[in-house]
Design a protein around this motif. Structure first.
Motif, PDB file in Angstrom:
ATOM      1  N   TYR A 141      39.559  24.737  -7.624  1.00  0.00           N
ATOM      2  CA  TYR A 141      38.200  25.485  -8.521  1.00  0.00           C
ATOM      3  C   TYR A 141      37.149  24.896  -8.297  1.00  0.00           C
ATOM      4  O   TYR A 141      36.086  25.392  -8.717  1.00  0.00           O
ATOM      5  N   ASN A 142      37.111  23.304  -7.919  1.00  0.00           N
ATOM      6  CA  ASN A 142      35.608  22.462  -8.170  1.00  0.00           C
ATOM      7  C   ASN A 142      35.861  21.434  -6.819  1.00  0.00           C
ATOM      8  O   ASN A 142      35.935  20.286  -7.016  1.00  0.00           O
ATOM      9  N   PRO A 143      36.039  21.883  -5.479  1.00  0.00           N
ATOM     10  CA  PRO A 143      36.420  20.878  -4.564  1.00  0.00           C
ATOM     11  C   PRO A 143      34.871  19.731  -4.219  1.00  0.00           C
ATOM     12  O   PRO A 143      33.750  20.365  -4.375  1.00  0.00           O
ATOM     13  N   PRO A 144      35.172  18.677  -4.049  1.00  0.00           N
ATOM     14  CA  PRO A 144      34.084  17.800  -3.486  1.00  0.00           C
ATOM     15  C   PRO A 144      33.603  18.458  -2.178  1.00  0.00           C
ATOM     16  O   PRO A 144      34.111  19.117  -1.522  1.00  0.00           O
ATOM     17  N   LYS A 145      32.299  18.293  -1.786  1.00  0.00           N
ATOM     18  CA  LYS A 145      31.604  18.557  -0.487  1.00  0.00           C
ATOM     19  C   LYS A 145      32.655  17.853   0.819  1.00  0.00           C
ATOM     20  O   LYS A 145      32.879  18.714   1.738  1.00  0.00           O
ATOM     21  N   VAL A 146      32.927  16.598   0.558  1.00  0.00           N
ATOM     22  CA  VAL A 146      33.624  16.285   1.543  1.00  0.00           C
ATOM     23  C   VAL A 146      35.135  15.723   0.628  1.00  0.00           C
ATOM     24  O   VAL A 146      35.156  15.098  -0.120  1.00  0.00           O
ATOM     25  N   GLY A 148      38.147  14.463  -0.908  1.00  0.00           N
ATOM     26  CA  GLY A 148      38.623  13.044  -1.133  1.00  0.00           C
ATOM     27  C   GLY A 148      37.299  12.220  -1.495  1.00  0.00           C
ATOM     28  O   GLY A 148      37.597  10.879  -1.777  1.00  0.00           O
ATOM     29  N   ARG A 149      36.177  12.476  -1.475  1.00  0.00           N
ATOM     30  CA  ARG A 149      35.017  11.641  -1.658  1.00  0.00           C
ATOM     31  C   ARG A 149      34.232  12.186  -2.753  1.00  0.00           C
ATOM     32  O   ARG A 149      33.927  13.332  -2.945  1.00  0.00           O
ATOM     33  N   CYS A 150      33.573  11.432  -3.404  1.00  0.00           N
ATOM     34  CA  CYS A 150      32.622  11.736  -4.690  1.00  0.00           C
ATOM     35  C   CYS A 150      31.231  12.393  -4.076  1.00  0.00           C
ATOM     36  O   CYS A 150      30.715  11.755  -3.254  1.00  0.00           O
ATOM     37  N   ASP A 151      30.948  13.405  -4.670  1.00  0.00           N
ATOM     38  CA  ASP A 151      29.592  13.825  -4.130  1.00  0.00           C
ATOM     39  C   ASP A 151      28.293  13.248  -4.740  1.00  0.00           C
ATOM     40  O   ASP A 151      27.474  12.819  -4.202  1.00  0.00           O
ATOM     41  N   VAL A 152      28.763  12.351  -5.930  1.00  0.00           N
ATOM     42  CA  VAL A 152      27.567  11.743  -6.652  1.00  0.00           C
ATOM     43  C   VAL A 152      27.347  10.470  -5.851  1.00  0.00           C
ATOM     44  O   VAL A 152      26.447   9.958  -5.585  1.00  0.00           O
ATOM     45  N   LEU A 157      37.995   9.227  -4.281  1.00  0.00           N
ATOM     46  CA  LEU A 157      38.604  10.020  -5.519  1.00  0.00           C
ATOM     47  C   LEU A 157      39.936   9.604  -5.646  1.00  0.00           C
ATOM     48  O   LEU A 157      40.786   9.402  -4.544  1.00  0.00           O
ATOM     49  N   TYR A 158      40.497   9.839  -6.900  1.00  0.00           N
ATOM     50  CA  TYR A 158      41.738   9.332  -7.254  1.00  0.00           C
ATOM     51  C   TYR A 158      42.684  10.446  -8.192  1.00  0.00           C
ATOM     52  O   TYR A 158      41.864  11.167  -9.184  1.00  0.00           O
TER      53      TYR A 158
END
Ligand code: AP5
Length: 216
Positions: A141-146, A148-152, A157-158
């Protein structure tokens, strides 16, 4: 101008954190999540963090006395002067009583309940991915751009320890048991805004924003 205090209620995974973060930015108010405060204590390995880690991982509630200390300290910071948003607190009748004792009669309380069916709770939380910086994603529903990695902040990510299906079920049961008196209070004493949490993040946000602005 009275101090505005927003209370976000809802089962685990209903989107309290997602929506309160957005509303906090719009209203320029700090979002205080007891879950986030506790996880921060765990990350910095404070005595409190070590004490509560196991309870959180098992989906058990932390004692009201510990939560009282945490909230009292957080509410004493200057950024709460104009108001604040509470996510995941109060969690039971004792915490509600405690919160009320810390507020003034002139404070304006606005309560929001986000509702989602149990099945959706499992879907949401088993796909949730989080970052230490506080950002939250969902693999569908709200995947990061890459992946497993945080967009910010770009960190890895875990999955939260308490986002395992058997723990999610326990958290849900506990929420249902404890939330009855809180919602009854919010409905009777304040205008409880009830939101259908099954719509998209954007749709809920726009609906919520409109309804909160009408409260002014
Ligand atoms: P806490 O962190 O407060 O957990 P919770 O209340 O169970 O709520 P969640 O953070 O799981 O869900 P949320 O409603 O914020 O959903 P989110 O926006 O992330 O507490 C954790 C633990 O700490 C407790 O179990 C307890 O041990 C302890 N604790 C905390 N406060 C306490 C207290 N006051 N007293 C005692 N103990 C306490 O969204 C979930 C997922 O869905 C995300 O992946 C998101 O991207 C996605 N999503 C959100 N909205 C939508 C949408 N509309 N459509 C599709 N996906 C969506």
């Amino acid at each position: 101008m009275p101090k505005h205090i927003y209370l976000f209620f809802g089962p685990p995974g209903s989107g309290k954190g997602t929506q309160s973060d957005r509303i906090g930015k719009d209203f320029k108010l700090p979002v205080i999540s007891t879950g986030e405060l506790l996880r921060h204590e765990e990350t910095i390995k404070s005595a409190l963090g070590k004490r509560v880690a196991k309870l959180i991982d098992q989906g058990k509630l932390v004692s009201d006395a510990t939560i009282h200390e945490l909230i009292k300290q957080r509410l004493s910071l200057k950024d709460t002067a104009k108001g604040f948003i509470l996510d995941g607190y109060p969690r039971d009748a004792e915490q509600l009583k405690d919160l009320m004792s810390m507020l003034k009669k002139t404070d304006k309380i606005i309560a929001v309940e986000i509702k989602i069916p149990d099945k959706e709770v499992i879907n949401r939380l088993s796909g949730r991915r989080v970052c230490d910086c506080g950002a939250t994603y969902h693999i569908v529903y709200n995947p990061p751009k890459v992946a497993g990695r945080c967009d910010v902040c770009g960190k890895k990510l875990y999955i939260r320890h308490d986002d395992k299906p058997e723990i999610i079920k326990k958290r849900l049961v506990d929420y249902k048991l404890a939330s009855g008196p809180l919602l009854k209070y919010a409905h009777q004493a304040h205008n409880l805004i009830s939101i259908d949490g099954t719509a998209s993040v954007e749709h809920i946000y726009e609906d919520l924003l409109k309804r909160l602005e009408n409260q002014e």
